[in-house]
Design a protein around this motif. Structure first.
Motif, short mmCIF file in Angstrom:
data_model
loop_
_atom_site.label_atom_id
_atom_site.label_comp_id
_atom_site.label_asym_id
_atom_site.label_seq_id
_atom_site.Cartn_x
_atom_site.Cartn_y
_atom_site.Cartn_z
N ALA A 25 0.88 -1.18 -0.17
CA ALA A 25 -0.11 0.03 -0.03
C ALA A 25 0.82 1.31 -0.02
CB ALA A 25 -0.93 0.02 1.20
N ALA A 26 1.94 1.26 0.83
CA ALA A 26 2.77 2.56 0.77
C ALA A 26 3.42 2.70 -0.42
CB ALA A 26 3.82 2.37 2.05
N ALA A 39 4.35 6.27 5.86
CA ALA A 39 3.16 6.02 5.43
C ALA A 39 2.37 5.59 6.63
CB ALA A 39 3.05 5.07 4.31
N ARG A 40 1.28 6.62 6.81
CA ARG A 40 0.57 6.28 8.13
C ARG A 40 -0.84 6.16 8.04
NH1 ARG A 40 -1.84 8.92 12.31
NH2 ARG A 40 -1.05 8.02 14.58
N ASN A 41 -1.29 5.25 8.67
CA ASN A 41 -2.84 5.14 8.66
C ASN A 41 -3.27 4.63 7.13
OD1 ASN A 41 -4.02 4.78 11.04
ND2 ASN A 41 -4.42 7.24 11.35
N LEU A 42 -2.60 3.68 6.44
CA LEU A 42 -2.75 3.67 5.02
C LEU A 42 -4.09 2.82 5.01
CD1 LEU A 42 0.56 1.97 4.31
CD2 LEU A 42 -0.27 4.12 2.99
N GLY A 43 -4.98 3.68 3.87
CA GLY A 43 -6.45 3.20 3.50
C GLY A 43 -7.14 3.43 4.57
N PRO A 56 -9.12 6.42 7.26
CA PRO A 56 -9.01 7.91 7.74
C PRO A 56 -7.99 8.38 8.23
CG PRO A 56 -11.20 6.93 8.33
CD PRO A 56 -10.33 5.75 8.03
N GLY A 57 -7.55 9.78 8.00
CA GLY A 57 -6.19 10.36 8.57
C GLY A 57 -5.03 9.56 7.80
N GLU A 58 -5.13 9.03 6.49
CA GLU A 58 -3.85 8.59 5.97
C GLU A 58 -3.12 9.68 5.45
OE1 GLU A 58 -4.37 5.88 2.42
OE2 GLU A 58 -3.57 7.44 1.41
N ALA A 59 -1.68 9.59 5.86
CA ALA A 59 -0.92 10.67 5.65
C ALA A 59 0.45 9.77 4.94
CB ALA A 59 -0.56 11.27 6.83
N ILE A 60 1.00 10.55 3.83
CA ILE A 60 2.53 9.84 3.13
C ILE A 60 3.43 11.29 3.34
CG2 ILE A 60 3.23 8.90 1.06
CD1 ILE A 60 1.15 7.12 2.24
N THR A 61 4.33 10.90 3.76
CA THR A 61 5.34 11.90 3.92
C THR A 61 6.79 11.26 3.18
OG1 THR A 61 4.64 12.78 5.87
CG2 THR A 61 6.93 13.39 5.26
N VAL A 62 7.38 12.12 2.15
CA VAL A 62 8.81 11.72 1.76
C VAL A 62 9.82 12.57 2.32
CG1 VAL A 62 9.93 11.46 -0.45
CG2 VAL A 62 7.55 10.76 -0.49
N THR A 63 10.63 11.98 2.65
CA THR A 63 11.87 12.77 3.38
C THR A 63 13.26 11.91 2.76
OG1 THR A 63 12.84 13.47 5.36
CG2 THR A 63 11.77 11.40 5.28
N THR A 114 2.97 3.79 11.57
CA THR A 114 3.68 4.26 10.49
C THR A 114 4.67 3.04 9.92
OG1 THR A 114 3.89 6.43 11.61
CG2 THR A 114 5.34 5.91 9.65
N LEU A 115 4.38 2.97 8.59
CA LEU A 115 5.37 1.95 7.75
C LEU A 115 6.34 2.78 7.23
CD1 LEU A 115 6.05 0.75 4.84
CD2 LEU A 115 5.96 -0.74 6.74
N VAL A 116 7.87 2.59 7.48
CA VAL A 116 8.75 3.47 7.06
C VAL A 116 9.34 2.44 5.82
CG1 VAL A 116 11.08 4.27 7.45
CG2 VAL A 116 9.39 4.30 9.17
N LEU A 117 9.44 3.09 4.66
CA LEU A 117 10.07 2.65 3.28
C LEU A 117 11.25 3.57 3.03
CD1 LEU A 117 7.55 1.81 0.47
CD2 LEU A 117 9.03 0.14 1.56
N ILE A 118 12.50 2.82 3.36
CA ILE A 118 13.72 3.17 3.14
C ILE A 118 14.33 2.73 1.64
CG2 ILE A 118 16.22 3.69 3.93
CD1 ILE A 118 14.91 2.94 6.59
N GLY A 119 14.57 3.68 0.77
CA GLY A 119 15.11 3.23 -0.49
C GLY A 119 16.51 2.72 -0.59
N SER A 120 16.96 2.28 -1.49
CA SER A 120 18.44 1.86 -1.87
C SER A 120 19.15 2.99 -2.38
CB SER A 120 18.46 0.56 -2.73
OG SER A 120 17.97 1.01 -4.18
N SER A 121 20.43 2.70 -2.78
CA SER A 121 21.07 3.69 -3.35
C SER A 121 20.81 4.20 -4.56
CB SER A 121 22.69 3.46 -3.23
OG SER A 121 22.79 2.26 -4.31
N GLU A 122 19.97 3.45 -5.24
CA GLU A 122 19.34 3.57 -6.73
C GLU A 122 18.12 4.39 -6.50
OE1 GLU A 122 21.13 3.23 -9.51
OE2 GLU A 122 22.87 2.30 -8.30
N THR A 123 17.38 4.38 -5.64
CA THR A 123 16.01 4.77 -5.53
C THR A 123 16.09 6.26 -5.74
OG1 THR A 123 15.30 3.06 -3.69
CG2 THR A 123 14.03 5.24 -3.93
N ARG A 124 15.02 6.87 -6.43
CA ARG A 124 15.00 8.19 -6.97
C ARG A 124 13.61 8.88 -6.52
NH1 ARG A 124 19.10 6.74 -8.08
NH2 ARG A 124 20.17 6.63 -10.14
#
Length: 600
Positions: free
Chosen positions: A460-461, A536-540, A542-549, A563-573
């Motif tokens: 979902a995230a 990614a918080r409260n996916l799907g 009420p109150g869903e919030a997505i932040t990219v940092t 919150t679900l935290v997705l951490i990119g690889s060195s190739e993620t854009r």
């Protein structure tokens, strides 16, 4: 045939359908988009949606003018025996009319809906109107051997012919049929395989119980063939069988269930003590069988225990199986015979919204008698939980939840163990199998256990932000309640060295906030500070919030238990969007592939 669908075009129609659906368990409500709120599913093209449901053999209850149904379905009508029931229900609930499939469920649905609405059903089929019975729609468990003759038979009755009844059938005797001892037409009731005709309808009542025993691992083909040969050799009708029965140690024997499915009847089971009560009535008692399973006969004992009558066919044998048939003194109700094999459905419901729950999950939840899960997850099911036994628990009672679910299923119930996300990812499915193995209980081991997937938080995230999982990735839970921190830390370093995109579950808790900063420090040793990170918080919900940092700016204060935290690889854009947001993706390397293609 699937559960019926109410199709509604207005909010008032939705209210009528909502009240009436209680009479049709599992029914869904589909509403016209932008006009109907609260429907299970939306649609935008009414005629196309009706045709799609009809083609999929779905019973339809249109809560609007009958003419809309006629215009929509007229072009696709082809085979009255294969088509689903179709009914028109007035938008104010004042009338219900079976339009198609009157003798294939529509009349019965109309009667049930009319009962819920306090009205009379507008049934128009001739047999129902003139004689108070549909001859090609016998009661549950009964079968008409020659349904193709029902139409000319009814026409003869309408023309004034009289009929005689051979055998016992209270549901026929109590009708307005013109009975006469010398009638030209015959209604024959028998468990024997007899031919019918346009002047003779043959009904098979559910009075036979087939008992089966077999060696472990016997083939389904052998057991099915033995059952059919046993019935045929005695001149008995397969459609007169109410259930196929055996001893409970065979509850998980595939060949037993295959043979029952072949006959279209349920499989039922008895323990050895109950079968031994029939020992004095067995035609072929066996001391060898008694030494092995604790009763003197499985096939004959099960046939007698289920039927409560006599042996119609004593035990017959094949290489690895036995079969016998019992004859009951009155029609049997399968639900009252022995014990059914319990089912445990482990269901992932995704983040919780209806749109992110799979159709298979909905079907399994609809068929369940009992729901077990965390209170919030059961609340998210809404109408799907209506009419079911609910067993809700607080967070932290995971093992208790699974034990309760297994015990309920072992009683023969159909239980759904509900998880959010995917049941197999940090959820209940693994605990089910762990307990089955650890406890070694035979009643749990014999259950019909199945798992259906749900949309996980990482999926979902990823979908909400683009495609950050487009290349190799892994998941790591930072919870050290069940896994020691040194083990978690070793996996973090391995993921960092392998340059995996990482989906971080359980990143923090009220008492545990130091693991995420520790993980960040390890990752900064292996990938750039500007590596995209998705919160990614409260996916799907009420109150869903997505932040990219970025990895450098990842702050534990911005993360909580939801919150679900997705951490990119060195190739993620990170790709800026026109609306001010950010897409995140991880390329698979197609850009490097093109030069090779051009050089060929």
């Amino acid at each position: 045939m699937s559960a019926p669908v109410f199709v509604v075009l207005s909010q008032s129609g939705f209210e009528v359908a909502s009240g009436a659906r209680t009479m049709l368990p599992g029914a869904e409500i589909h509403g016209l988009a932008h006009r109907v709120a609260g429907a299970d599913r939306d649609f935008s093209a009414t005629l196309d949606h009706l045709r799609a449901l009809f083609t999929a053999n779905t019973p339809i209850i249109g809560v609007f003018a009958a003419g809309i149904l006629i215009r929509a379905l007229g072009p696709v009508l082809s085979d009255k025996r294969a088509e689903p029931p179709v009914l028109a229900l007035a938008e104010d609930g004042s009338a219900v009319v079976p339009l198609l499939g009157g003798h294939h469920g529509a009349n019965e649905m109309a009667r049930r809906l009319a009962e819920a609405l306090g009205i009379e059903p507008a049934i128009t089929t001739a047999g129902d109107l003139n004689f108070g019975v549909a001859l090609d729609e016998p009661p549950a468990g009964w079968h008409l051997a020659n349904p193709e003759d029902a139409k000319p038979f009814t026409a003869a009755l309408m023309a004034g012919a009289r009929v005689r009844l051979e055998g016992s059938a209270p549901w026929l005797a109590g009708t307005r049929l013109p009975f006469s001892a010398d009638g030209r037409l015959t209604l024959r009731v028998t468990e024997r395989a007899e031919a019918g005709s346009e002047t003779r309808l043959v009904y098979h009542p559910p009075v036979l119980a087939v008992g089966v025993g077999c060696e472990r691992g016997a083939s389904a083909e052998e057991v099915r063939a033995l059952v059919r040969e046993t019935l045929a050799s005695a001149g008995l009708a397969e459609k007169a069988v109410a259930a196929l029965c055996s001893i409970d140690v065979k509850m998980d024997e595939p060949a037993i269930h295959a043979a029952a499915a072949d006959l279209g009847v349920p499989a039922r089971f008895f323990d050895a003590a109950r079968l031994e009560e029939e020992a004095q009535h067995l035609a072929n008692p066996s001391d060898l069988v008694f030494r092995e399973v604790g009763c003197h006969g499985v096939a004959e004992g099960a046939a007698l225990a289920a039927s409560g009558g006599t042996l119609a066919v004593p035990k017959r044998k094949s290489a690895r199986a036995t079969c016998a048939v019992g004859l009951a003194p009155a029609p049997l109700q399968a639900d009252g015979i022995g014990k059914r094999r319990g089912r445990l459905s482990v269901v992932g419901i995704g983040p919780g919204s209806d749109g992110w729950r799979t159709p298979e999950a909905d079907r399994w939840l609809a068929r369940a008698t009992d729901l077990v899960g965390y209170h919030l997850y059961l609340d998210l099911l809404g109408e799907l939980a209506a009419g079911k036994r609910r067993h809700g628990y607080e967070l932290g009672a995971e093992e208790m939840r699974v034990r309760v679910a297994l015990d309920l299923a072992a009683e023969g119930r159909d239980v759904a163990l509900v998880s959010s996300g995917d049941a197999g990812i940090y959820a209940m499915a693994t605990l089910v199998f762990e307990l089955v193995e650890r406890e070694g209980r035979t009643d749990w081991a014999r259950l019909d256990i199945a798992v259906t997937p749900g949309i996980s938080a990482l999926q979902a995230a990823a979908a909400r932000t683009g495609a950050p999982l487009g290349h190799d990735f892994c998941t790591i839970s930072l919870s050290d309640l069940l896994t020691p921190w040194p083990v978690i830390e070793r996996r973090i370093r391995a993921a960092a060295e392998g340059d995996f995109v990482i989906a971080v579950y359980n990143p923090v808790s009220r008492r545990r906030t130091e693991q995420l900063p520790a993980m960040k420090a390890v990752l900064l040793e292996h990938r750039p500070a500007g590596t995209p990170v998705v919160l990614a918080r409260n996916l799907g919900r009420p109150g869903e919030a997505i932040t990219v940092t970025t990895l450098a700016d990842l702050d534990v204060a911005d993360v909580d238990m939801l919150t679900l935290v997705l951490i990119g690889s060195s190739e993620t854009r990170a790709l800026p969007r026109g609306d001010g947001g950010t897409w995140v993706y991880t390329p698979r390397g197609y850009a490097a592939k093109h030069p090779d293609e051009k050089s060929q």
